[in-house]
Design a protein around this motif. Sequence first.
Motif, PDB file in Angstrom:
ATOM      1  N   ARG A   1       0.824  -1.175  -0.102  1.00 37.27           N
ATOM      2  CA  ARG A   1      -0.052   0.036  -0.120  1.00 37.27           C
ATOM      3  C   ARG A   1       0.935   1.337   0.030  1.00 37.27           C
ATOM      4  N   LEU A   2       1.863   1.320   0.902  1.00 45.96           N
ATOM      5  CA  LEU A   2       2.841   2.480   0.873  1.00 45.96           C
ATOM      6  C   LEU A   2       3.471   2.507  -0.441  1.00 45.96           C
ATOM      7  N   PHE A   3       3.966   1.411  -0.930  1.00 51.28           N
ATOM      8  CA  PHE A   3       4.914   1.418  -2.287  1.00 51.28           C
ATOM      9  C   PHE A   3       3.952   2.034  -3.141  1.00 51.28           C
ATOM     10  N   LEU A   4       2.724   1.720  -3.387  1.00 53.31           N
ATOM     11  CA  LEU A   4       1.878   2.188  -4.551  1.00 53.31           C
ATOM     12  C   LEU A   4       1.495   3.612  -4.372  1.00 53.31           C
ATOM     13  N   ALA A   5       1.469   4.062  -2.896  1.00 57.31           N
ATOM     14  CA  ALA A   5       1.049   5.396  -2.586  1.00 57.31           C
ATOM     15  C   ALA A   5       2.367   6.279  -2.751  1.00 57.31           C
ATOM     16  N   GLY A   6       3.424   5.900  -2.442  1.00 57.27           N
ATOM     17  CA  GLY A   6       4.468   6.650  -2.936  1.00 57.27           C
ATOM     18  C   GLY A   6       5.108   6.641  -4.068  1.00 57.27           C
ATOM     19  N   MET A   7       4.745   5.481  -5.007  1.00 57.40           N
ATOM     20  CA  MET A   7       5.111   5.893  -6.295  1.00 57.40           C
ATOM     21  C   MET A   7       4.224   6.741  -7.060  1.00 57.40           C
ATOM     22  N   ALA A   8       3.045   6.579  -6.819  1.00 58.47           N
ATOM     23  CA  ALA A   8       1.989   7.513  -7.342  1.00 58.47           C
ATOM     24  C   ALA A   8       2.353   9.064  -6.872  1.00 58.47           C
ATOM     25  N   ALA A   9       2.893   9.338  -5.661  1.00 61.95           N
ATOM     26  CA  ALA A   9       2.990  10.780  -5.317  1.00 61.95           C
ATOM     27  C   ALA A   9       4.529  11.023  -6.108  1.00 61.95           C
ATOM     28  N   PHE A  10       5.524  10.058  -6.260  1.00 65.39           N
ATOM     29  CA  PHE A  10       6.668  10.321  -7.006  1.00 65.39           C
ATOM     30  C   PHE A  10       6.279  11.040  -8.333  1.00 65.39           C
ATOM     31  N   GLY A  11       5.557  10.253  -9.151  1.00 68.32           N
ATOM     32  CA  GLY A  11       5.028  10.414 -10.419  1.00 68.32           C
ATOM     33  C   GLY A  11       4.496  12.043 -10.469  1.00 68.32           C
ATOM     34  N   LEU A  12       3.776  12.213  -9.389  1.00 70.56           N
ATOM     35  CA  LEU A  12       2.791  13.526  -9.434  1.00 70.56           C
ATOM     36  C   LEU A  12       4.118  14.674  -9.320  1.00 70.56           C
ATOM     37  N   THR A  13       4.919  14.359  -8.088  1.00 65.22           N
ATOM     38  CA  THR A  13       5.683  15.550  -7.818  1.00 65.22           C
ATOM     39  C   THR A  13       6.744  15.612  -8.873  1.00 65.22           C
ATOM     40  N   SER A  14       7.171  14.493  -9.693  1.00 62.37           N
ATOM     41  CA  SER A  14       7.927  14.760 -10.795  1.00 62.37           C
ATOM     42  C   SER A  14       7.136  15.667 -11.924  1.00 62.37           C
ATOM     43  N   LEU A  15       5.954  15.413 -11.911  1.00 60.63           N
ATOM     44  CA  LEU A  15       5.372  16.251 -13.045  1.00 60.63           C
ATOM     45  C   LEU A  15       5.385  17.837 -12.447  1.00 60.63           C
ATOM     46  N   ALA A  16       5.118  17.940 -11.457  1.00 57.58           N
ATOM     47  CA  ALA A  16       5.419  19.253 -10.900  1.00 57.58           C
ATOM     48  C   ALA A  16       6.623  19.761 -10.918  1.00 57.58           C
ATOM     49  N   CYS A  17       7.705  19.164 -10.929  1.00 55.32           N
ATOM     50  CA  CYS A  17       9.112  19.633 -11.239  1.00 55.32           C
ATOM     51  C   CYS A  17       9.171  19.928 -12.414  1.00 55.32           C
ATOM     52  N   GLY A  18       8.672  18.870 -13.421  1.00 54.17           N
ATOM     53  CA  GLY A  18       8.800  19.283 -14.746  1.00 54.17           C
ATOM     54  C   GLY A  18       7.937  20.396 -15.287  1.00 54.17           C
ATOM     55  N   LEU A  19       7.172  20.972 -14.581  1.00 52.61           N
ATOM     56  CA  LEU A  19       6.234  22.026 -15.327  1.00 52.61           C
ATOM     57  C   LEU A  19       6.558  23.075 -14.351  1.00 52.61           C
ATOM     58  N   ALA A  20       7.440  23.064 -13.269  1.00 52.23           N
ATOM     59  CA  ALA A  20       7.792  24.416 -12.491  1.00 52.23           C
ATOM     60  C   ALA A  20       7.894  25.543 -13.313  1.00 52.23           C
ATOM     61  N   PRO A  21       7.106  26.842 -12.911  1.00 52.98           N
ATOM     62  CA  PRO A  21       7.261  27.996 -13.637  1.00 52.98           C
ATOM     63  C   PRO A  21       8.437  28.803 -13.225  1.00 52.98           C
ATOM     64  N   GLY A  22       9.155  28.388 -11.986  1.00 50.13           N
ATOM     65  CA  GLY A  22      10.185  29.343 -11.313  1.00 50.13           C
ATOM     66  C   GLY A  22      10.994  28.435 -10.651  1.00 50.13           C
ATOM     67  N   ALA A  23      12.193  29.118 -10.053  1.00 56.32           N
ATOM     68  CA  ALA A  23      13.159  28.298  -9.182  1.00 56.32           C
ATOM     69  C   ALA A  23      12.730  27.963  -8.203  1.00 56.32           C
ATOM     70  N   TRP A  24      11.905  28.581  -7.270  1.00 54.60           N
ATOM     71  CA  TRP A  24      11.354  28.420  -5.988  1.00 54.60           C
ATOM     72  C   TRP A  24      10.345  27.390  -6.133  1.00 54.60           C
ATOM     73  N   SER A  25       9.305  27.303  -7.118  1.00 55.98           N
ATOM     74  CA  SER A  25       8.532  26.387  -7.127  1.00 55.98           C
ATOM     75  C   SER A  25       9.075  24.942  -7.562  1.00 55.98           C
ATOM     76  N   LEU A  26      10.280  24.995  -8.267  1.00 51.78           N
ATOM     77  CA  LEU A  26      11.099  23.948  -8.602  1.00 51.78           C
ATOM     78  C   LEU A  26      11.680  23.160  -6.929  1.00 51.78           C
ATOM     79  N   VAL A  27      12.136  24.100  -6.439  1.00 56.75           N
ATOM     80  CA  VAL A  27      12.652  23.798  -4.922  1.00 56.75           C
ATOM     81  C   VAL A  27      11.490  23.045  -4.249  1.00 56.75           C
ATOM     82  N   ALA A  28      10.626  23.588  -3.985  1.00 55.39           N
ATOM     83  CA  ALA A  28       9.468  23.144  -3.297  1.00 55.39           C
ATOM     84  C   ALA A  28       9.002  21.670  -3.884  1.00 55.39           C
ATOM     85  N   ALA A  29       8.807  21.609  -5.431  1.00 58.07           N
ATOM     86  CA  ALA A  29       8.604  20.364  -5.977  1.00 58.07           C
ATOM     87  C   ALA A  29       9.449  19.218  -5.582  1.00 58.07           C
ATOM     88  N   ARG A  30      10.799  19.566  -5.553  1.00 58.53           N
ATOM     89  CA  ARG A  30      11.891  18.861  -5.285  1.00 58.53           C
ATOM     90  C   ARG A  30      11.794  18.295  -3.803  1.00 58.53           C
TER      91      ARG A  30
END
Length: 475
Positions: A88-117
């Motif tokens: 359960r934690l594995f799947l939840a963590g993997m899904a969150a990793f995919g969403l936060t990776s998407l947030a990193c890739g779409l980050a509009p600025g440096a500080w939003s990228l830091v937060a996503a990382r």
Amino acid sequence: MTETVTTPAVRSPAAPPALGGPGLFTVLLAAALPLIDFFIVNVALPTIGTDLHANESVLELVVAGYGVAYAVLLVLGGRLGDLFGRRRLFLAGMAAFGLTSLACGLAPGAWSLVAARVAQGASAAAMLPQVLATIQAATSGGRRARAMSLYGATAGLSMVAGQILGGVLVAADIAGTGWRSVFLVNVPVVVVGLVLGARFVPETRSQRPEPVDGAGTVLLALSLLTLLAPLTEGRAAGWPLWTWLSLAAFPGVATAFYAVERRADRAGRTPLVPPSLFELASLRRGLVLMLPFSVGFSGFMFVIAVALQSGEHMDPVPAGLALAPMAVAFLFVSLAGPRLIARYGSRVVSAGSVVQGIGIALIALAAGRDWPHLDFTGLLPGVAVAGAGQALQLPNVLRLVMSEVPPARAGVGSGVMVTTQQSALALGVATLGTLFLSLVPHQGTRDALVTTLLVQLGLVVVTGLLSLRLPRTVN
């Protein structure tokens, strides 16, 4: 007519869930993602800085924010898997990793990228401990030994492949995404992993799960933060007062953490990091060895990326591909690891430190001889030999650390091991990276690189000496 009387079959105790081939592939895929993402940004940082107008201290936060969040939450991630179910934690963590990776890739600025990382690092901390814990709980005997060897090989290859992949993706500029592709590439991989994980990864959990150790969690987080935050940000920030106060606070906070955990252990509770776990000689000695090895490994990867791009003015692809021989050598030598360790035991690790030391010395000689024309050909012998030496050490040490951990404590043991490794990786970037960048203005890039490589060579010697204290046989 004789009446046949049938008696109900006696059900045998439920066998532990088995981790088959597709399931092992899935968890190893998940193990690769966080380590690839720790290193993939090294060659992308100059492009990120230019595109987002970020200064050096913010760029260091792109690396440090991920690494610190990852290290701080790993043990907690392992405990939560024991408590709520590792699949359960594995799947939840993997899904969150995919969403936060998407947030990193779409980050509009440096500080939003830091937060996503930072969020990406926290997601990785939920996912990765479940990999080792699942292997420990759902395999046994020779299958567990092979799975642990494959895990170690995956970890080493991921660290090298991340840097190579980063250079290729930045240069490819897929659909105009530039540096963003180093994060966006995770999204389809995560989708595949979620589909496979839901079908092939068995659910396991501790038979006697303990509640989360709140005091231990807070004190461990404070201990790691007071050490890692100033070391990773201090040089870029100019070593302000808070960095020295933080470092001064570290011994006291770490002592308080140990005292709280020891008290809970003696009271019969399960603390976040049970001191009794360190009574296992294989775990204790393996973790001590992992510190200098991982510090040197990550420090080298960071320094060589900066030196080749800033000093030799290589483009990202040549800078990444310069390490390809290391990945190839690591792959082929690690495949022979299980047979070698079965025949020679932990002395394989000692031999690996000697081989790695020779490789680092060859790289230092090439840098001193060929600079400023150091290229793939000049680096080839050294990086190949160093990769072979690393392959003889890392997979076998990771297997050794977990060899005596009981399945009921698999989550705790894996969390402790990965936290040690990740903290050391972050320390390597902070210490050897800071040393190199501090020397460049005074000595020039070549001499700074050679000096840093000699320091790493010293760490390899320490690793070799510590390997002599490992248990001779590896289960």
